[in-house]
Design an enzyme around this catalytic site. Structure first.
Site, mmCIF file in Angstrom:
data_model
loop_
_atom_site.group_PDB
_atom_site.id
_atom_site.type_symbol
_atom_site.label_atom_id
_atom_site.label_comp_id
_atom_site.label_asym_id
_atom_site.label_seq_id
_atom_site.Cartn_x
_atom_site.Cartn_y
_atom_site.Cartn_z
ATOM 1 N N VAL A 11 38.257 52.579 59.051
ATOM 2 C CA VAL A 11 39.625 52.288 58.900
ATOM 3 C C VAL A 11 40.305 52.788 60.588
ATOM 4 O O VAL A 11 40.905 51.861 61.112
ATOM 5 C CB VAL A 11 40.230 53.224 58.025
ATOM 6 C CG1 VAL A 11 42.075 52.971 58.075
ATOM 7 C CG2 VAL A 11 39.819 52.839 56.525
ATOM 8 N N PHE A 153 44.711 47.200 53.712
ATOM 9 C CA PHE A 153 44.108 46.074 52.617
ATOM 10 C C PHE A 153 43.132 45.408 53.312
ATOM 11 O O PHE A 153 42.695 44.187 52.925
ATOM 12 C CB PHE A 153 45.189 45.197 52.305
ATOM 13 C CG PHE A 153 46.666 45.922 51.676
ATOM 14 C CD1 PHE A 153 46.396 46.393 50.383
ATOM 15 C CD2 PHE A 153 47.564 46.042 52.050
ATOM 16 C CE1 PHE A 153 47.403 47.284 49.777
ATOM 17 C CE2 PHE A 153 48.603 46.538 51.622
ATOM 18 C CZ PHE A 153 48.573 47.160 50.465
ATOM 19 N N LYS A 222 48.520 50.868 47.037
ATOM 20 C CA LYS A 222 47.013 50.705 47.412
ATOM 21 C C LYS A 222 46.369 51.013 46.407
ATOM 22 O O LYS A 222 45.202 50.097 46.111
ATOM 23 C CB LYS A 222 46.973 51.712 48.610
ATOM 24 C CG LYS A 222 45.575 51.918 48.877
ATOM 25 C CD LYS A 222 44.793 50.541 49.726
ATOM 26 C CE LYS A 222 43.443 50.840 49.787
ATOM 27 N NZ LYS A 222 42.996 49.971 50.704
ATOM 28 N N ALA A 270 31.324 36.373 39.420
ATOM 29 C CA ALA A 270 30.509 37.229 38.560
ATOM 30 C C ALA A 270 29.264 37.522 39.336
ATOM 31 O O ALA A 270 28.640 36.968 40.248
ATOM 32 C CB ALA A 270 30.191 36.582 37.325
ATOM 33 N N CYS A 278 35.288 51.823 48.364
ATOM 34 C CA CYS A 278 36.641 51.679 48.239
ATOM 35 C C CYS A 278 36.536 51.622 46.561
ATOM 36 O O CYS A 278 37.250 52.489 45.906
ATOM 37 C CB CYS A 278 37.481 50.628 48.592
ATOM 38 S SG CYS A 278 37.049 50.790 50.596
HETATM 39 C C1 UGA Z 1 38.491 46.350 49.170
HETATM 40 C C2 UGA Z 1 39.544 45.450 49.077
HETATM 41 O O1 UGA Z 1 39.116 44.105 49.009
HETATM 42 C C3 UGA Z 1 40.504 45.539 50.551
HETATM 43 O O2 UGA Z 1 41.530 44.926 50.181
HETATM 44 C C4 UGA Z 1 40.840 46.946 50.691
HETATM 45 O O3 UGA Z 1 41.479 47.250 51.786
HETATM 46 C C5 UGA Z 1 39.368 47.828 51.005
HETATM 47 O O4 UGA Z 1 38.586 47.850 49.542
HETATM 48 C C6 UGA Z 1 39.580 49.397 50.859
HETATM 49 O O5 UGA Z 1 40.216 49.978 50.040
HETATM 50 O O6 UGA Z 1 39.542 49.717 52.065
HETATM 51 P P1 UGA Z 1 35.907 45.962 50.390
HETATM 52 O O7 UGA Z 1 35.429 47.196 49.760
HETATM 53 O O8 UGA Z 1 35.604 46.082 51.844
HETATM 54 O O9 UGA Z 1 37.470 45.902 50.368
HETATM 55 O O10 UGA Z 1 35.055 44.820 49.893
HETATM 56 P P2 UGA Z 1 35.471 43.502 48.857
HETATM 57 O O11 UGA Z 1 35.308 42.328 49.695
HETATM 58 O O12 UGA Z 1 36.770 43.792 48.268
HETATM 59 O O13 UGA Z 1 34.392 43.815 47.890
HETATM 60 C C7 UGA Z 1 34.197 44.684 47.118
HETATM 61 C C8 UGA Z 1 32.868 44.495 46.190
HETATM 62 O O14 UGA Z 1 33.335 43.544 45.017
HETATM 63 C C9 UGA Z 1 31.611 44.117 46.739
HETATM 64 O O15 UGA Z 1 30.478 44.754 46.239
HETATM 65 C C10 UGA Z 1 31.603 42.572 46.391
HETATM 66 O O16 UGA Z 1 30.481 41.906 46.352
HETATM 67 C C11 UGA Z 1 32.556 42.926 45.172
HETATM 68 N N1 UGA Z 1 32.981 41.405 44.726
HETATM 69 C C12 UGA Z 1 33.992 40.978 45.486
HETATM 70 C C13 UGA Z 1 32.522 40.798 43.514
HETATM 71 O O17 UGA Z 1 31.469 41.270 42.936
HETATM 72 N N2 UGA Z 1 32.967 39.565 43.184
HETATM 73 C C14 UGA Z 1 34.205 39.089 43.664
HETATM 74 O O18 UGA Z 1 34.724 38.174 43.288
HETATM 75 C C15 UGA Z 1 34.606 39.849 45.038
#
Ligand code: UGA
Length: 458
Positions: A11, A153, A222, A270, A278
Site C-alpha cells: 500500500v 481499493f 472498505k 469460481a 486482504c
Molecule cells: C482485494 C480487493 O479486490 C481490492 O479492491 C482491495 O483494495 C484489496 O483487496 C485490499 O484490501 O487491499 P486483492 O486481494 O489484491 O484485492 O486481489 P483480488 O483481485 O481481489 O483477488 C483476491 C482473491 O480472490 C484471489 O485469491 C483471487 O484468485 C480470488 N478471486 C477473485 C476469485 O476466486 N474469483 C474471482 O472472481 C475474483
C-alpha cells in the site's frame, strides 16, 4: 504538495510512487533499514507490474525519497498517509499497534499543521483513536492535526493502474480543511492530469467520482466492499458445486447472471477459493467489528467457512480420480494467491499443497514470480524452474493460479512428461475442449456439462 507515507509495503509503496508520479513530493518512511536500503539502491522488495519503473522515474526526478527517519516524514509533510500493516490477531481482530505507533511518532515530531490519512485497512472508529492519540502525544502547541480516512481499493497485480484510474475515491473527513487538502492532492488523478505509465495513450473521459463522507462511514466502506467481493466469489463457488452435481456449466451460468447490470460479471469466477492478505483477514476483522456493535455477522462467518473448504474439495476430486494419493506425484501450476504478483499470503495453492503433502503425495509446482517465496513457506513443496518440469512424472496437474501464460503452454509437451494426463483446472482458465481433444482428462470447477468431444475427421 509535500506528502509522507509511513510504511513501504504494497500500500505504502504504491501510494508513494503514484502520488510522486502525479507531481507531489513524497517521502516514504519505513522502520526496516534493509527494506529502505534496497529501495534506495533502486530495488523493490515486492513484484508489482509498473511499480519498479514508477519508483525509478520518480526517485530520479527527486520527487520520491526513502528514509528510516520519522522526523523527515513528520516535519516536511502537509499530508501523511498511514500505510503500516494491520495484521490479524489470533481472534481475528486487527492488530493496530503499528497504526498507534505511527500516529504517536507523527504527533511527537510534526512541526507544522498535518493531515493524517488512514490508508491501511482499519476497523471503524480507528479515526477517533488516532485523534485521541494525537491530542495526547502532540509536542508543539502550534500544530493543528486533522484525521481522514481514504481507503484504498487497489488490487495486487493491478495496483498502479487501480490507484491512477480508480472507480471512486472515498474521502472520510471531519472538516472542510481536510477535504480541501485531499481534493487538491487527488486533483491530478480525478481530472486525469498526469502521464499514465500503464497506458501511455490513455485518455480519461470522465472525472473520477469522489465520495466525501464522515470518517466512520469511510472506514466501514472498505470492510463492506471487500466482504461483499468475497461473498460474491463464495456465492459463485457454491453455485459451481450445484452446477457440477446438476450437469450445468458454471461459466454459462455466471455469464447469464452477470449480464444483469445490477449484478455484473466481475468476481463471479469460481475456483479454488480466494486468498491474499486482504479478503480472509478483512472478513474476520469485519465479523469482529460487527460483534462489538452487537451484530452477529453469521453471513460472513459462513463465507469464511465455505472458502476454507475449497481446497479440501479439490483434494477430494483428486482422490476420486486417482484413488490413493499417497506416493503419487502431483504438479501445481501457479503458487501465488492470484496472477501478476509474487504474494503467497493465504494462497489457495499453498493450502492445497499442504493438504496433498499431508496425504503423502509428492508435490511439485511452478509459478512465474512466487516460486522462491512458496518454497520458503512450504519447504516440502518442490519448486520447479518451468511448467514442464512441474508436470514431469505427475499423475495429475492442478492449475491453481490463472497466470495468462498458462493458457498458451505447449500442452502436448506437458502431457508427454506426465504419467497420467489428468488436468484439474482449478480456475476454469484453460480451453477444456482443446485439451480434451489433445487427450487430456480435464476436470474443472462447476463444469457439470461434459466437454465437447473432438470433431471427427471424415
Ligand atoms: C482485494 C480487493 O479486490 C481490492 O479492491 C482491495 O483494495 C484489496 O483487496 C485490499 O484490501 O487491499 P486483492 O486481494 O489484491 O484485492 O486481489 P483480488 O483481485 O481481489 O483477488 C483476491 C482473491 O480472490 C484471489 O485469491 C483471487 O484468485 C480470488 N478471486 C477473485 C476469485 O476466486 N474469483 C474471482 O472472481 C475474483
Amino acid at each position: 504538495m509535500r506528502v509522507s507515507v509511513i510504511g513501504t509495503g504494497y500500500v505504502g509503496l504504491v501510494t508513494g510512487a503514484c502520488l510522486a508520479a502525479v507531481g507531489h513530493d513524497v517521502v516514504a518512511m519505513d522502520d526496516n533499514p534493509a527494506k529502505i536500503a534496497v529501495l534506495r539502491q533502486g530495488g523493490l522488495p515486492i513484484y508489482e507490474p509498473h511499480l519498479a519503473e514508477l519508483v525509478a522515474q520518480t526517485t530520479r526526478a527527486g520527487r520520491l525519497r526513502f528514509t528510516t527517519d520519522v522526523t523527515e516524514a513528520a516535519q516536511d509533510a502537509a499530508v501523511s498517509f498511514i500505510c503500516v500493516n494491520t495484521p490479524p490477531r489470533p481472534d481475528g481482530d486487527a492488530d493496530l499497534r503499528y497504526v498507534e505507533l505511527a500516529t504517536r511518532r507523527l504527533a511527537e515530531h510534526a512541526t507544522g499543521d498535518l493531515l493524517l490519512v488512514e490508508k491501511s485497512t482499519v476497523p471503524v472508529q480507528t479515526g477517533q483513536w488516532i485523534q485521541k492519540t494525537l491530542a495526547l502525544y502532540a509536542k508543539r502547541p502550534g500544530c493543528t492535526f486533522d484525521v481522514a480516512s481514504n481507503p484504498e481499493f487497489t488490487r495486487e497485480g493491478m495496483a498502479v493502474e487501480d490507484f491512477l484510474h480508480p472507480d471512486r475515491l472515498v474521502l472520510g473527513v471531519a472538516n472542510p480543511r481536510a477535504e480541501a487538502l485531499l481534493r487538491e492532492l487527488y486533483a491530478p488523478i480525478v481530472e486525469g492530469r498526469f502521464a499514465c505509465p500503464v497506458h501511455p495513450d490513455c485518455r480519461v473521459d470522465r472525472a473520477v467520482p469522489v465520495l466525501v463522507t464522515d470518517l466512520a462511514s469511510a472506514e466501514l466502506i472498505k470492510h463492506a466492499a471487500n466482504s461483499f467481493l468475497a461473498l460474491k466469489i463464495t456465492f459463485a463457488n457454491a453455485v459451481a458445486d450445484v452446477c457440477e452435481a446438476a450437469g450445468a456449466d458454471i461459466l454459462e451460468v455466471v455469464k447469464g447472471v452477470g449480464l444483469d447490470k445490477r449484478i455484473g460479471r466481475a468476481f463471479l469466477n469460481a475456483g479454488l477459493g480466494f486468498g491474499g492478505s486482504c479478503f480472509p483477514k478483512d472478513l474476520r476483522a469485519f465479523v469482529k467489528i460487527a460483534e462489538r456493535t452487537g451484530y452477529d455477522f453469521t453471513l460472513l462467518k459462513e463465507v469464511t467457512r465455505l472458502n476454507a473448504a475449497r481446497q479440501a474439495q479439490v483434494v477430494e476430486k483428486l482422490r476420486r480420480a486417482l484413488w490413493i494419493l499417497e506416493g503419487k506425484r502431483i504438479g501445481l501450476l501457479g503458487l501465488a494467491f492470484k496472477p501478476h504478483t509474487d504474494d503467497i499470503r493465504e494462497a489457495p495453492a499453498l493450502a492445497l499443497a499442504q493438504r496433498l503433502l499431508a496425504e503423502g503425495a509428492t508435490v511439485q509446482g511452478y509459478d512465474p514470480q512466487a516460486g522462491a517465496k512458496a518454497h520458503e513457506a512450504v519447504p516440502a513443496l518442490t519448486v520447479c524452474p518451468d511448467p514442464y518440469t512441474a508436470a514431469q512424472g505427475a499423475e495429475a496437474l492442478v492449475l491453481c493460479t490463472e497466470w495468462p501464460e498458462f493458457a498458451t503452454l505447449d500442452f502436448a509437451r506437458l502431457k508427454a512428461g506426465m504419467v497420467r494426463p489428468l488436468l484439474l483446472d482449478g480456475r476454469n482458465a484453460l480451453d477444456r475442449d482443446a485439451l480434451t481433444a489433445l487427450g487430456f482428462e480435464v476436470l474443472g470447477i462447476g463444469r457439470g456439462r461434459p466437454p465437447v468431444p473432438p470433431a471427427r475427421t471424415p
